[in-house]
Design a protein around this motif. Structure first.
Motif, PDB file in Angstrom:
ATOM      1  N   SER A   8       1.046  -0.928   0.465  1.00 20.98           N
ATOM      2  CA  SER A   8      -0.159   0.090  -0.021  1.00 20.98           C
ATOM      3  C   SER A   8       0.732   1.584   0.122  1.00 20.98           C
ATOM      4  N   CYS A   9       0.204   2.192  -0.528  1.00 21.58           N
ATOM      5  CA  CYS A   9       1.297   3.867  -1.275  1.00 21.58           C
ATOM      6  C   CYS A   9       1.104   4.336   0.596  1.00 21.58           C
ATOM      7  N   GLU A  26      19.270  -8.245   0.235  1.00 14.97           N
ATOM      8  CA  GLU A  26      18.803  -7.407   1.404  1.00 14.97           C
ATOM      9  C   GLU A  26      19.184  -5.452   0.106  1.00 14.97           C
ATOM     10  N   GLN A  27      18.033  -5.395   0.269  1.00 17.38           N
ATOM     11  CA  GLN A  27      17.770  -3.501  -0.561  1.00 17.38           C
ATOM     12  C   GLN A  27      17.175  -2.694   0.030  1.00 17.38           C
ATOM     13  N   THR A  28      17.262  -1.269  -0.364  1.00 13.58           N
ATOM     14  CA  THR A  28      16.686  -0.364   0.122  1.00 13.58           C
ATOM     15  C   THR A  28      16.627   0.440  -1.569  1.00 13.58           C
ATOM     16  N   TYR A  29      15.770   1.358  -1.822  1.00 15.62           N
ATOM     17  CA  TYR A  29      15.372   1.715  -3.352  1.00 15.62           C
ATOM     18  C   TYR A  29      14.012   2.355  -3.190  1.00 15.62           C
ATOM     19  N   ILE A  30      14.064   3.496  -3.526  1.00 12.43           N
ATOM     20  CA  ILE A  30      13.072   4.303  -4.263  1.00 12.43           C
ATOM     21  C   ILE A  30      12.083   3.777  -5.815  1.00 12.43           C
ATOM     22  N   GLU A  31      10.680   3.751  -5.359  1.00 14.64           N
ATOM     23  CA  GLU A  31       9.744   3.804  -7.083  1.00 14.64           C
ATOM     24  C   GLU A  31       9.090   4.408  -7.001  1.00 14.64           C
ATOM     25  N   ASP A  32       8.546   5.887  -7.537  1.00 14.99           N
ATOM     26  CA  ASP A  32       7.526   5.938  -7.195  1.00 14.99           C
ATOM     27  C   ASP A  32       6.569   5.378  -7.658  1.00 14.99           C
ATOM     28  N   CYS A  33       5.488   5.611  -6.910  1.00 12.28           N
ATOM     29  CA  CYS A  33       3.840   5.545  -6.636  1.00 12.28           C
ATOM     30  C   CYS A  33       3.164   5.069  -8.147  1.00 12.28           C
ATOM     31  N   VAL A  35       0.456   5.330  -9.223  1.00 16.94           N
ATOM     32  CA  VAL A  35      -1.552   5.957  -8.959  1.00 16.94           C
ATOM     33  C   VAL A  35      -0.587   7.704  -8.832  1.00 16.94           C
ATOM     34  N   CYS A  36      -0.177   7.753  -7.276  1.00 12.04           N
ATOM     35  CA  CYS A  36      -0.382   9.234  -7.484  1.00 12.04           C
ATOM     36  C   CYS A  36       1.701   9.915  -7.510  1.00 12.04           C
ATOM     37  N   CYS A  37       2.267   8.511  -7.855  1.00 11.10           N
ATOM     38  CA  CYS A  37       3.619   9.232  -8.593  1.00 11.10           C
ATOM     39  C   CYS A  37       4.485   9.482  -7.067  1.00 11.10           C
ATOM     40  N   ARG A  38       3.968   9.995  -6.129  1.00 17.01           N
ATOM     41  CA  ARG A  38       5.278   9.744  -5.180  1.00 17.01           C
ATOM     42  C   ARG A  38       6.089   9.111  -4.460  1.00 17.01           C
ATOM     43  N   PRO A  39       7.283   8.987  -4.238  1.00 13.71           N
ATOM     44  CA  PRO A  39       8.831   8.645  -3.977  1.00 13.71           C
ATOM     45  C   PRO A  39       8.369   7.527  -2.570  1.00 13.71           C
ATOM     46  N   ILE A  40       8.208   6.148  -3.142  1.00 15.42           N
ATOM     47  CA  ILE A  40       8.041   5.362  -1.875  1.00 15.42           C
ATOM     48  C   ILE A  40       9.380   4.983  -1.723  1.00 15.42           C
ATOM     49  N   SER A  55       9.520  -4.187   3.214  1.00 16.75           N
ATOM     50  CA  SER A  55       8.004  -2.887   4.246  1.00 16.75           C
ATOM     51  C   SER A  55       8.451  -0.853   3.098  1.00 16.75           C
ATOM     52  N   VAL A  56       7.411  -0.688   3.767  1.00 16.25           N
ATOM     53  CA  VAL A  56       7.401   0.518   2.390  1.00 16.25           C
ATOM     54  C   VAL A  56       7.253   1.739   3.761  1.00 16.25           C
ATOM     55  N   HIS A  57       7.892   3.154   3.102  1.00 17.64           N
ATOM     56  CA  HIS A  57       7.410   4.794   3.503  1.00 17.64           C
ATOM     57  C   HIS A  57       7.389   5.612   3.064  1.00 17.64           C
ATOM     58  N   ALA A  58       6.885   6.755   3.667  1.00 15.65           N
ATOM     59  CA  ALA A  58       7.347   8.001   2.822  1.00 15.65           C
ATOM     60  C   ALA A  58       7.960   8.474   2.489  1.00 15.65           C
ATOM     61  N   GLU A  59       8.922   9.313   2.167  1.00 20.75           N
ATOM     62  CA  GLU A  59      10.224   9.432   1.464  1.00 20.75           C
ATOM     63  C   GLU A  59      11.146   9.885   2.220  1.00 20.75           C
ATOM     64  N   ASP A  60      10.429  10.878   3.246  1.00 21.96           N
ATOM     65  CA  ASP A  60      10.643  12.335   4.553  1.00 21.96           C
ATOM     66  C   ASP A  60       9.679  11.477   5.760  1.00 21.96           C
ATOM     67  N   GLU A  61       9.659  10.702   6.016  1.00 22.08           N
ATOM     68  CA  GLU A  61       9.930   9.562   6.942  1.00 22.08           C
ATOM     69  C   GLU A  61      11.476   9.242   7.257  1.00 22.08           C
TER      70      GLU A  61
END
Length: 62
Positions: A8-9, A26-33, A35-40, A55-61
């Motif tokens: 879930s975004c 194991e990895q961490t990366y940014i993927e755009d949603c 639907v709303c195109c914001r970075p996850i 696990s996913v979280h907002a870029e600014d968290e």
């Protein structure tokens, strides 16, 4: 075969599908949603059976 998971975004709440690259470990990366195109921020690990742990979280968290 690459595992595919639904998450879930954290911004819009929509379910999006992610294809995971199990060969990268194991990895961490940014993927755009899709639907709303914001970075996850996506964090991926694999348990001892090779099942993805995502696990996913907002870029600014923190």
């Amino acid at each position: 075969m690459q595992p595919f998971v639904d998450v879930s975004c954290p911004y819009c709440g929509e379910t999006i599908g992610l294809m995971l690259d199990a060969s990268a470990g194991e990895q961490t990366y940014i993927e755009d949603c899709h639907v709303c195109c914001r970075p996850i921020v996506v964090s991926v690990g694999f348990d001892e059976d090779g099942e993805p742990q995502v696990s996913v979280h907002a870029e600014d968290e923190a």
